[in-house]
Design an enzyme around this catalytic site. Structure first.
Site, short mmCIF file in Angstrom:
data_model
loop_
_atom_site.label_atom_id
_atom_site.label_comp_id
_atom_site.label_asym_id
_atom_site.label_seq_id
_atom_site.Cartn_x
_atom_site.Cartn_y
_atom_site.Cartn_z
CG HIS A 268 -2.28 1.26 1.46
ND1 HIS A 268 -2.39 2.00 0.20
CD2 HIS A 268 -2.88 1.20 2.43
CE1 HIS A 268 -3.27 2.48 0.41
NE2 HIS A 268 -3.39 2.13 1.78
CG HIS A 307 -4.28 0.56 -8.73
ND1 HIS A 307 -5.95 0.83 -8.04
CD2 HIS A 307 -3.78 2.06 -7.16
CE1 HIS A 307 -5.74 2.04 -7.04
NE2 HIS A 307 -4.72 2.48 -6.59
CG ASP A 363 3.07 5.39 -4.26
OD1 ASP A 363 3.07 6.72 -3.78
OD2 ASP A 363 2.02 4.21 -3.07
N1 ACO Z 1 4.55 -6.54 -11.14
C1 ACO Z 1 4.39 -7.90 -11.30
N2 ACO Z 1 3.55 -8.06 -11.64
C2 ACO Z 1 2.50 -7.95 -11.34
C3 ACO Z 1 2.24 -6.42 -10.12
C4 ACO Z 1 3.42 -5.94 -10.67
N3 ACO Z 1 3.66 -4.68 -9.62
N4 ACO Z 1 0.72 -6.08 -9.78
C5 ACO Z 1 0.07 -7.84 -10.01
N5 ACO Z 1 0.76 -8.23 -11.42
C6 ACO Z 1 0.58 -9.90 -11.86
C7 ACO Z 1 0.22 -10.48 -11.07
O1 ACO Z 1 1.34 -11.22 -11.24
C8 ACO Z 1 -1.31 -11.11 -11.51
O2 ACO Z 1 -0.57 -11.89 -12.80
P1 ACO Z 1 -0.98 -13.57 -13.42
O3 ACO Z 1 -3.21 -13.47 -13.34
O4 ACO Z 1 -0.34 -14.18 -14.11
O5 ACO Z 1 -1.20 -14.35 -12.01
C9 ACO Z 1 -1.70 -9.81 -12.37
O6 ACO Z 1 -0.63 -9.06 -12.52
C10 ACO Z 1 -2.94 -9.18 -11.52
O7 ACO Z 1 -2.49 -8.81 -10.37
P2 ACO Z 1 -3.17 -9.03 -9.16
O8 ACO Z 1 -1.99 -9.92 -8.01
O9 ACO Z 1 -4.14 -9.83 -9.49
O10 ACO Z 1 -3.08 -7.37 -8.87
P3 ACO Z 1 -3.77 -6.73 -7.39
O11 ACO Z 1 -5.42 -6.30 -7.78
O12 ACO Z 1 -4.39 -8.28 -6.71
O13 ACO Z 1 -2.90 -6.36 -6.96
C11 ACO Z 1 -1.19 -4.43 -6.36
C12 ACO Z 1 -2.40 -4.75 -6.82
C13 ACO Z 1 -1.20 -5.18 -5.00
C14 ACO Z 1 -1.03 -3.05 -6.57
C15 ACO Z 1 -0.14 -5.00 -7.58
O14 ACO Z 1 -0.47 -4.95 -8.72
C16 ACO Z 1 1.25 -4.78 -6.56
O15 ACO Z 1 1.84 -5.42 -5.87
N6 ACO Z 1 1.81 -3.62 -6.87
C17 ACO Z 1 2.78 -3.12 -6.81
C18 ACO Z 1 3.37 -2.97 -5.25
C19 ACO Z 1 2.89 -0.83 -5.89
O16 ACO Z 1 2.96 -0.98 -6.95
N7 ACO Z 1 2.10 -1.09 -4.79
C20 ACO Z 1 1.24 0.38 -4.78
C21 ACO Z 1 -0.25 0.39 -5.23
S1 ACO Z 1 -0.90 2.30 -5.33
C22 ACO Z 1 -1.20 3.20 -3.94
O17 ACO Z 1 -0.93 1.62 -2.89
C23 ACO Z 1 -1.22 4.05 -3.00
#
Ligand code: ACO
Length: 449
Positions: A268, A307, A363
């Protein structure tokens, strides 16, 4: 057009149910009537992580994640960043309308005159180790505020609510700056009422021996825009925490402390710190292709990308980029920018990321700007909490006035054992090994692989 209802047939019984649709939703409670036997509990909606469940009705923030749109009370984030200052946006979030001139003057006056914290809070901060993480200190500090303002527990009293809103927004920068200065062994700096909200925060952070701190207006403006960008984002993890905890009727300081705790997590608020660590690990533009392969192999995560809601470019990331150049005019150039820009370009050209709709989020670049402002990485989440307090307060107040809201209490699907016979300790059998790390979870295979 047919009726505004959903017809559900339960194939176990052949019975059909008519569920009313309103605002594109069905009520989960309407599922409860679906049962095989009359004495059954009834059907539940299963939604771990609430990916498709609306937990409230809200008029604070609108997001269209597919189109990359963010609006607060109907005003686009682009307009607000261009024309407003943070405190005006905070007012808008909490009270629903942009303030008139006199309303804004009173609001700014009230916030400006509540920035001091009780001297005992300074003593409280002194108790932390010299290297305590500032977010842990902020979390404890906000929780402790409730003990200084016991009347805040009168959560139905609108005057108390207003005072809590003012105090939380006003004191958050003070606690944040104190936590930074504690880490550095520097004396705490009190607020300067001649400065605006962002300038004052820079002063409390960086003032040394000068009589008056004179912040660079370009940096103060960039920080103010960052504050606006982080002010609210509807039902995210920390806001849901504030609503969930606040639904118990606890005072708003304690509810907001729950929000701070949620924001502390790397998925987050901690993402921008992780972005900088990632960019440093990549080290040079030449290493980007290898890094992206590691991401696809799931050995790495592309931090600052992806996201839960935006399946398009996060509009906040676009606005931050516009202000980056301005900041670098006033500060030293940060070479990580080059790596970040190239990494973004390559990821946006790569089917792995585009097919999953992974775009930069707010971010991705915010950490680079904070670093240019000489704000250390462990302060990033702390700084996020300063403006998000306005959103938390707005959402908490909305929840408190919502007649449909009750104490938050999700259901579960129980998967454990039932009705076991209790064994005395001497008769219990089990594996020899007593303690040890849990077995490593197998990696999920690459999608399409
Ligand atoms: N890098 C690589 N792969 C990713 C990333 C990433 N940053 N984010 C998602 N994916 C992939 C997942 O592995 C998944 O792949 P799959 O379908 O082959 O299994 C697919 O994309 C969908 O991702 P989910 O995990 O289902 O997406 P979710 O909505 O649960 O997660 C999150 C969102 C937590 C923000 C995620 O994208 C992440 O961890 N990002 C990196 C951390 C980040 O930047 N957080 C800041 C968010 S903004 C904020 O809070 C202000």
């Amino acid at each position: 057009m047919g009726a505004d209802s959903l017809t559900v047939t339960d194939n176990r019984t052949g019975r059909t149910y008519e569920l009313p649709i309103s605002d594109g939703t069905v009520r989960a409670m309407d599922l409860r009537q679906i049962k095989v036997d009359e004495d059954e509990f009834g059907m539940l909606a299963y939604d771990p992580a609430f990916t498709n469940t609306a937990a409230c009705r809200s008029a604070v923030t609108y997001i269209d994640g597919d189109a990359g749109v963010l609006e607060h009370r109907g005003y686009s984030i682009e307009q607000l960043c261009e024309r407003s200052r943070f405190l005006e946006v905070a007012y808008l979030l909490i009270f629903g309308e942009l303030p008139t001139g006199p309303q804004l003057d009173r609001w700014v006056f009230d916030i400006t005159h509540h920035t001091f914290v009780h001297e005992d809070l300074k003593e409280f901060f002194k108790g932390f180790r010299y290297d305590a993480h500032p977010m842990g200190m902020l979390l404890a500090g906000v929780g402790a505020l409730s003990t200084f303002y016991p009347d805040a527990k009168k959560v139905e009293d609108h005057e108390e609510r207003y005072m809590a809103a003012v105090r939380l927004i006003a004191k958050m920068p003070t606690l944040a700056a104190f936590s930074y200065r504690h880490n550095r062994g520097l004396p705490y700096v009190y607020a300067d009422n001649d400065l605006n909200f962002a300038e004052n925060f820079l002063s409390m952070m960086f003032k040394k021996t000068e009589v008056k701190y004179d912040p660079d207006p370009r940096l103060a403006r960039a920080l103010d825009v960052l504050f606006i960008l982080h002010a609210d984002h509807e039902q995210n993890c920390s806001t849901s925490a504030v609503r969930g905890v606040g639904s118990s009727g606890v005072d708003p300081y304690s509810a907001v402390a729950a929000g701070v705790a949620a924001l502390y997590g790397p998925l987050h608020g901690g993402a921008n710190e992780a972005v900088l660590r990632m960019l440093r690990r990549i080290e040079s533009v030449d290493n980007i292709p290898g890094f992206l392969e590691q991401v696809k192999d799931r050995d790495e995560k592309l931090m600052g990308f992806g996201h839960r809601v935006y399946k398009n470019y996060d509009p906040r990331a676009r606005i931050i980029q516009q202000h980056m150049e301005e900041v670098f005019e006033a500060t030293e150039y940060n070479p990580l920018v080059e790596i970040a820009r190239e990494l973004e370009k390559r990821a946006l050209d790569d089917e792995y990321f585009t097919s999953r709709k992974l775009y930069p989020n707010v971010d991705y670049y915010s950490g680079i700007i904070y670093e240019a402002l000489e704000i250390p990485a462990d302060m990033f989440t702390v700084i996020f909490a300063i403006p998000r307090t306005a959103g938390w307060v707005a959402q908490w107040m909305e929840m408190m006035d919502d007649p449909e809201q009750k104490i938050s209490r999700p259901r579960q699907v129980y998967t454990g054992e039932r009705e076991r016979r209790y064994m005395p300790v001497a008769e219990r059998e089990g594996p020899e090994k007593i303690v040890g790390p849990p077995a490593k979870r197998p990696k999920r295979p690459r999608r399409g692989a």
